[in-house]
Design a protein around this motif. Structure first.
Motif, PDB file in Angstrom:
ATOM      1  N   ARG A 246      15.752 -10.066 -11.162  1.00  0.00           N
ATOM      2  CA  ARG A 246      15.266 -10.911 -11.675  1.00  0.00           C
ATOM      3  C   ARG A 246      15.957 -12.342 -11.442  1.00  0.00           C
ATOM      4  NH1 ARG A 246      12.275 -10.443 -17.441  1.00  0.00           N
ATOM      5  NH2 ARG A 246      10.995  -9.129 -16.038  1.00  0.00           N
ATOM      6  N   ARG A 247      15.019 -13.218 -11.008  1.00  0.00           N
ATOM      7  CA  ARG A 247      15.738 -14.425 -10.581  1.00  0.00           C
ATOM      8  C   ARG A 247      15.499 -15.578 -11.239  1.00  0.00           C
ATOM      9  NH1 ARG A 247      13.634 -18.293  -6.447  1.00  0.00           N
ATOM     10  NH2 ARG A 247      15.306 -19.452  -5.594  1.00  0.00           N
ATOM     11  N   TYR A 248      16.340 -16.533 -11.883  1.00  0.00           N
ATOM     12  CA  TYR A 248      16.002 -17.631 -12.832  1.00  0.00           C
ATOM     13  C   TYR A 248      16.480 -18.904 -12.162  1.00  0.00           C
ATOM     14  CZ  TYR A 248      16.219 -13.827 -16.291  1.00  0.00           C
ATOM     15  OH  TYR A 248      15.821 -12.601 -17.082  1.00  0.00           O
ATOM     16  N   THR A 249      15.638 -19.945 -12.189  1.00  0.00           N
ATOM     17  CA  THR A 249      16.123 -21.210 -11.798  1.00  0.00           C
ATOM     18  C   THR A 249      15.683 -22.353 -12.812  1.00  0.00           C
ATOM     19  OG1 THR A 249      13.726 -21.551 -10.723  1.00  0.00           O
ATOM     20  CG2 THR A 249      15.607 -20.541  -9.426  1.00  0.00           C
ATOM     21  N   ALA A 250      16.514 -23.152 -13.064  1.00  0.00           N
ATOM     22  CA  ALA A 250      16.117 -24.335 -13.882  1.00  0.00           C
ATOM     23  C   ALA A 250      16.993 -25.572 -13.389  1.00  0.00           C
ATOM     24  CB  ALA A 250      16.469 -23.902 -15.487  1.00  0.00           C
ATOM     25  N   LEU A 251      16.375 -26.772 -13.939  1.00  0.00           N
ATOM     26  CA  LEU A 251      16.986 -27.860 -13.646  1.00  0.00           C
ATOM     27  C   LEU A 251      17.979 -28.720 -14.750  1.00  0.00           C
ATOM     28  CD1 LEU A 251      13.837 -29.594 -11.758  1.00  0.00           C
ATOM     29  CD2 LEU A 251      15.812 -28.368 -10.694  1.00  0.00           C
ATOM     30  N   TYR A 252      18.820 -29.446 -14.132  1.00  0.00           N
ATOM     31  CA  TYR A 252      19.738 -30.233 -14.865  1.00  0.00           C
ATOM     32  C   TYR A 252      19.737 -31.560 -14.559  1.00  0.00           C
ATOM     33  CZ  TYR A 252      22.125 -25.689 -16.551  1.00  0.00           C
ATOM     34  OH  TYR A 252      22.295 -24.428 -16.814  1.00  0.00           O
ATOM     35  N   PRO A 253      19.746 -32.590 -15.672  1.00  0.00           N
ATOM     36  CA  PRO A 253      19.869 -33.915 -15.086  1.00  0.00           C
ATOM     37  C   PRO A 253      21.065 -34.414 -14.454  1.00  0.00           C
ATOM     38  CG  PRO A 253      19.397 -33.857 -17.507  1.00  0.00           C
ATOM     39  CD  PRO A 253      19.489 -32.691 -16.998  1.00  0.00           C
ATOM     40  N   ALA A 254      21.965 -33.602 -15.093  1.00  0.00           N
ATOM     41  CA  ALA A 254      23.715 -34.335 -14.833  1.00  0.00           C
ATOM     42  C   ALA A 254      24.510 -33.178 -14.233  1.00  0.00           C
ATOM     43  CB  ALA A 254      24.226 -34.570 -16.032  1.00  0.00           C
ATOM     44  N   LEU A 255      25.126 -33.477 -13.428  1.00  0.00           N
ATOM     45  CA  LEU A 255      25.932 -32.261 -12.691  1.00  0.00           C
ATOM     46  C   LEU A 255      27.196 -31.784 -13.436  1.00  0.00           C
ATOM     47  CD1 LEU A 255      27.000 -31.110  -9.945  1.00  0.00           C
ATOM     48  CD2 LEU A 255      28.676 -33.207  -9.636  1.00  0.00           C
ATOM     49  N   VAL A 256      27.608 -32.405 -14.359  1.00  0.00           N
ATOM     50  CA  VAL A 256      28.537 -31.832 -15.059  1.00  0.00           C
ATOM     51  C   VAL A 256      28.012 -30.699 -16.372  1.00  0.00           C
ATOM     52  CG1 VAL A 256      30.318 -33.713 -15.104  1.00  0.00           C
ATOM     53  CG2 VAL A 256      28.177 -33.666 -16.823  1.00  0.00           C
ATOM     54  N   ASP A 257      26.676 -30.904 -16.590  1.00  0.00           N
ATOM     55  CA  ASP A 257      26.028 -29.946 -17.348  1.00  0.00           C
ATOM     56  C   ASP A 257      25.879 -28.500 -16.505  1.00  0.00           C
ATOM     57  OD1 ASP A 257      25.963 -31.759 -19.561  1.00  0.00           O
ATOM     58  OD2 ASP A 257      23.994 -32.441 -19.155  1.00  0.00           O
ATOM     59  N   LEU A 258      25.444 -28.883 -15.348  1.00  0.00           N
ATOM     60  CA  LEU A 258      25.144 -27.636 -14.444  1.00  0.00           C
ATOM     61  C   LEU A 258      26.508 -26.920 -14.381  1.00  0.00           C
ATOM     62  CD1 LEU A 258      23.733 -25.859 -12.274  1.00  0.00           C
ATOM     63  CD2 LEU A 258      24.803 -27.575 -10.575  1.00  0.00           C
ATOM     64  N   MET A 259      27.495 -27.537 -14.192  1.00  0.00           N
ATOM     65  CA  MET A 259      28.933 -26.862 -13.727  1.00  0.00           C
ATOM     66  C   MET A 259      29.545 -26.320 -15.029  1.00  0.00           C
ATOM     67  SD  MET A 259      30.562 -29.916 -11.230  1.00  0.00           S
ATOM     68  CE  MET A 259      32.071 -29.246 -11.107  1.00  0.00           C
ATOM     69  N   ALA A 260      29.147 -26.989 -16.198  1.00  0.00           N
ATOM     70  CA  ALA A 260      29.551 -26.309 -17.478  1.00  0.00           C
ATOM     71  C   ALA A 260      29.201 -24.869 -17.514  1.00  0.00           C
ATOM     72  CB  ALA A 260      29.505 -27.111 -18.576  1.00  0.00           C
ATOM     73  N   ASP A 261      27.712 -24.879 -17.287  1.00  0.00           N
ATOM     74  CA  ASP A 261      26.893 -23.674 -17.677  1.00  0.00           C
ATOM     75  C   ASP A 261      27.525 -22.533 -16.427  1.00  0.00           C
ATOM     76  OD1 ASP A 261      25.776 -24.287 -19.691  1.00  0.00           O
ATOM     77  OD2 ASP A 261      23.687 -24.411 -19.021  1.00  0.00           O
ATOM     78  N   GLN A 262      27.670 -23.067 -15.176  1.00  0.00           N
ATOM     79  CA  GLN A 262      28.143 -22.051 -14.180  1.00  0.00           C
ATOM     80  C   GLN A 262      29.376 -21.678 -14.630  1.00  0.00           C
ATOM     81  OE1 GLN A 262      28.060 -24.857 -10.720  1.00  0.00           O
ATOM     82  NE2 GLN A 262      26.126 -23.590 -10.071  1.00  0.00           N
ATOM     83  N   GLU A 263      30.230 -22.324 -14.849  1.00  0.00           N
ATOM     84  CA  GLU A 263      31.473 -21.607 -15.231  1.00  0.00           C
ATOM     85  C   GLU A 263      31.667 -21.085 -16.413  1.00  0.00           C
ATOM     86  OE1 GLU A 263      35.120 -24.549 -15.349  1.00  0.00           O
ATOM     87  OE2 GLU A 263      34.167 -25.872 -13.620  1.00  0.00           O
ATOM     88  N   LYS A 264      30.714 -21.253 -17.670  1.00  0.00           N
ATOM     89  CA  LYS A 264      30.419 -20.189 -18.612  1.00  0.00           C
ATOM     90  C   LYS A 264      30.009 -18.659 -17.913  1.00  0.00           C
ATOM     91  CE  LYS A 264      28.255 -21.524 -22.057  1.00  0.00           C
ATOM     92  NZ  LYS A 264      26.866 -21.833 -23.110  1.00  0.00           N
ATOM     93  N   LEU A 265      29.011 -18.840 -16.969  1.00  0.00           N
ATOM     94  CA  LEU A 265      28.417 -17.689 -16.548  1.00  0.00           C
ATOM     95  C   LEU A 265      29.332 -16.922 -15.765  1.00  0.00           C
ATOM     96  CD1 LEU A 265      24.987 -18.980 -15.905  1.00  0.00           C
ATOM     97  CD2 LEU A 265      25.739 -17.722 -17.586  1.00  0.00           C
ATOM     98  N   ILE A 266      30.192 -17.598 -15.016  1.00  0.00           N
ATOM     99  CA  ILE A 266      31.254 -16.667 -14.074  1.00  0.00           C
ATOM    100  C   ILE A 266      32.384 -16.060 -15.133  1.00  0.00           C
ATOM    101  CG2 ILE A 266      30.750 -17.801 -12.025  1.00  0.00           C
ATOM    102  CD1 ILE A 266      33.534 -19.270 -12.483  1.00  0.00           C
ATOM    103  N   ASP A 267      32.501 -16.735 -16.358  1.00  0.00           N
ATOM    104  CA  ASP A 267      33.738 -15.996 -17.032  1.00  0.00           C
ATOM    105  C   ASP A 267      33.002 -15.065 -18.019  1.00  0.00           C
ATOM    106  OD1 ASP A 267      35.672 -17.828 -16.508  1.00  0.00           O
ATOM    107  OD2 ASP A 267      35.071 -19.144 -18.126  1.00  0.00           O
ATOM    108  N   ASP A 268      31.939 -14.840 -18.277  1.00  0.00           N
ATOM    109  CA  ASP A 268      31.368 -14.021 -18.969  1.00  0.00           C
ATOM    110  C   ASP A 268      30.482 -12.770 -18.110  1.00  0.00           C
ATOM    111  OD1 ASP A 268      28.626 -14.630 -18.946  1.00  0.00           O
ATOM    112  OD2 ASP A 268      28.679 -15.889 -20.524  1.00  0.00           O
ATOM    113  N   GLY A 269      30.258 -12.940 -16.988  1.00  0.00           N
ATOM    114  CA  GLY A 269      29.646 -12.254 -15.990  1.00  0.00           C
ATOM    115  C   GLY A 269      28.444 -11.566 -16.331  1.00  0.00           C
ATOM    116  N   ARG A 270      27.520 -12.398 -17.190  1.00  0.00           N
ATOM    117  CA  ARG A 270      26.253 -11.622 -17.698  1.00  0.00           C
ATOM    118  C   ARG A 270      25.440 -11.626 -16.536  1.00  0.00           C
ATOM    119  NH1 ARG A 270      24.024 -16.656 -21.189  1.00  0.00           N
ATOM    120  NH2 ARG A 270      26.328 -16.884 -21.649  1.00  0.00           N
TER     121      ARG A 270
END
Length: 485
Positions: A246-270
């Motif tokens: 299952r592939r999820y895509t979504a948009l962020y207006p700011a780079l820092v918000d994308l990166m904050a979510d990405q780092e959360k996701l590699i930490d929790d491994g969901r």
């Protein structure tokens, strides 16, 4: 186990070798008659072919980048591993350079890394057998493409743990440079998922190696840019994978918000896979897309709200798509076919792939994007995603010395008149990155000198140079990257 194309049918489709029978070391010339010079040396007997026809040489004088063109004197189409040993012994004896990380037609070398001027290029396409698949590994020839391996393992519910986004690449060529994709945060690079190798050194010696047997050569060859030997066979890890993605895509207006979510996701491994992109925004600038994938068994779909409910993307931009695991791994094949049909795939590709220290990533990436326009990209993608430094164990895949590292890639398609300008931009970007502690990916299109490579490897340079002297003392292998003067 399987062989996508037999050696006989492959050889039948190629230009027959010319009547070249010998080499003159003193004249540095190929001869049609062994007695044409007093020091003429006959070519070794081969199961395959050594090709000299202009069309074959022209194909070997190009790569995916279509920027650098270095013409060899011959192309080896091996009929066996013994052919590669024979040619390397011959080349070593007579100091003939050999392009050792190329599988013509299935490489993403973009700046001549696998080419060799006035030498021999080895085309591994004729050695493409999948020898066995067992519970946790597959034994394959270096010329096998990842897509062929997946076609064989997917019906068994298995896959390599890590894959590149484009899987129509040879296994041997990928392992020579590293190989990275959206599973890197969990499983490292492709080189981190290899159990055994068979390598032919610059001296023509065949060595079977692993983490416990000839470990120095094993570790050096993985991501070693073809400097120590030619990978001819590999045993790669396999893991169990569910049949759906299952592939999820979504948009962020700011780079820092994308990166904050990405780092959360590699930490929790969901998620099982995570990448991100910069895309042109209406009215100028960029918007940022997350791409996250969860594997699941048919009939047992994941909980969308649990996976995405705490992320900060714009909710109206979320899309959810279900694919088979194989279709997901091969998802860019339709795009590649489209790009080929309109001629874009055949354009030069002054690509630059960078590894950015996590602490510097937001400011560095934003500064580069502020100086980059959609016209600079020519429709090519911009990749942005983090992974854990500790997941990468291959010593010569140089990375920043920080816990979190970002892959940042400008994968441009460019008409020939602007290539020189974009290469100069690549060099300027790299110099800024280098001063921040970042590293380049070996396949990138960046003008580089031996001194740059010395700096690139840093404290590991003495070990790199020592192993080069040990396994390829005459420096015949893979001169394209210009690592050694």
């Amino acid at each position: 186990m399987t062989q996508p194309q037999t050696r006989r049918t492959f050889l039948a489709g190629l230009t027959a070798a010319s009547a070249i029978l010998a080499f003159s070391p003193s004249a540095r010339a190929w001869l049609s008659q062994p007695d044409a010079a007093s020091d003429a040396v006959c070519l070794p007997s081969l199961d395959g072919q050594l090709l000299f026809a202009p069309d074959d040489l022209a194909a070997a004088a190009d790569d995916f980048g279509h920027i650098v063109h270095q013409t060899p004197v011959a192309v080896l189409l091996p009929g066996s591993i013994d052919d590669i040993r024979a040619i390397l012994r011959f080349a070593n004896a007579h100091r003939i350079p050999v392009g050792g990380m190329s599988m013509i037609g299935n490489t993403h070398s973009v700046y001549g890394q696998s080419q060799v001027e006035a030498g021999i290029v080895i085309n591994m396409a004729s050695l493409a057998t999948i020898h066995e698949i067992d519970e946790d590994s597959a034994l394959v020839d270096a010329g096998v493409r990842w897509i062929d391996l997946l076609a064989a393992t997917t019906p068994l519910g298995k896959s390599p743990p890590a894959l590149t986004d484009h899987i129509d690449l040879s296994i041997g060529g990928t392992l020579s440079v590293g190989g990275i994709g959206g599973q890197a945060f969990r499983h490292g690079m492709l080189v981190d998922n290899v159990l055994e190798l068979e390598i032919i050194t610059g001296k023509g010696k065949l060595i079977a190696c692993s983490p416990t047997h000839h470990a120095d050569l094993f570790q050096a060859a993985l991501g070693g840019i073809g400097q120590f030997g030619i990978i001819v066979r590999a045993r790669v890890r396999l893991i169990d994978v569910p049949g759906m993605a299952r592939r999820y895509t979504a948009l962020y207006p700011a780079l820092v918000d994308l990166m904050a979510d990405q780092e959360k996701l590699i930490d929790d491994g969901r998620f099982d896979y995570l990448e991100g992109f910069a895309q042109p925004a209406e009215g100028g600038g960029w918007v940022y897309q997350i791409e996250a994938v969860k594997y699941y068994a048919a009939g047992e779909p994941p909980d969308d709200a649990a996976l995405t409910g705490d992320l900060t993307f714009a909710p109206s931009t979320l899309t959810v798509e279900d694919l088979t695991h194989f279709d997901f791994t091969n998802r860019i094949a339709p795009l590649v076919a489209l790009l080929k049909s309109v001629g874009a795939w055949q354009l030069p590709h002054p690509w630059i792939d960078m590894f950015v220290p996590g602490s510097e990533a937001a400011s560095f990436i934003q500064s580069v994007l502020d100086q980059t326009t959609p016209d600079d990209m020519g429709g090519g993608p911009i990749l942005i995603y983090p992974f854990k430094r500790a997941a990468v164990t291959a010593p010569f895949v140089a990375l920043p010395d920080e816990p979190t590292v970002y892959l940042f890639s400008l994968l441009r398609f460019a008409p020939p008149p602007v290539v020189a300008t974009l290469l100069a931009k690549n060099r300027a970007i790299y110099e800024t990155l280098r001063d921040l502690g970042g590293k380049r990916y070996a396949a990138s299109g960046i003008p580089f000198t031996s001194a740059d490579w010395h700096d690139h490897f840093g404290a590991l340079w003495p070990a790199f140079a020592h192993l080069k002297h040990r396994f390829d003392p005459r420096r015949i292998l893979t001169p394209g990257p210009a690592i050694f003067d």
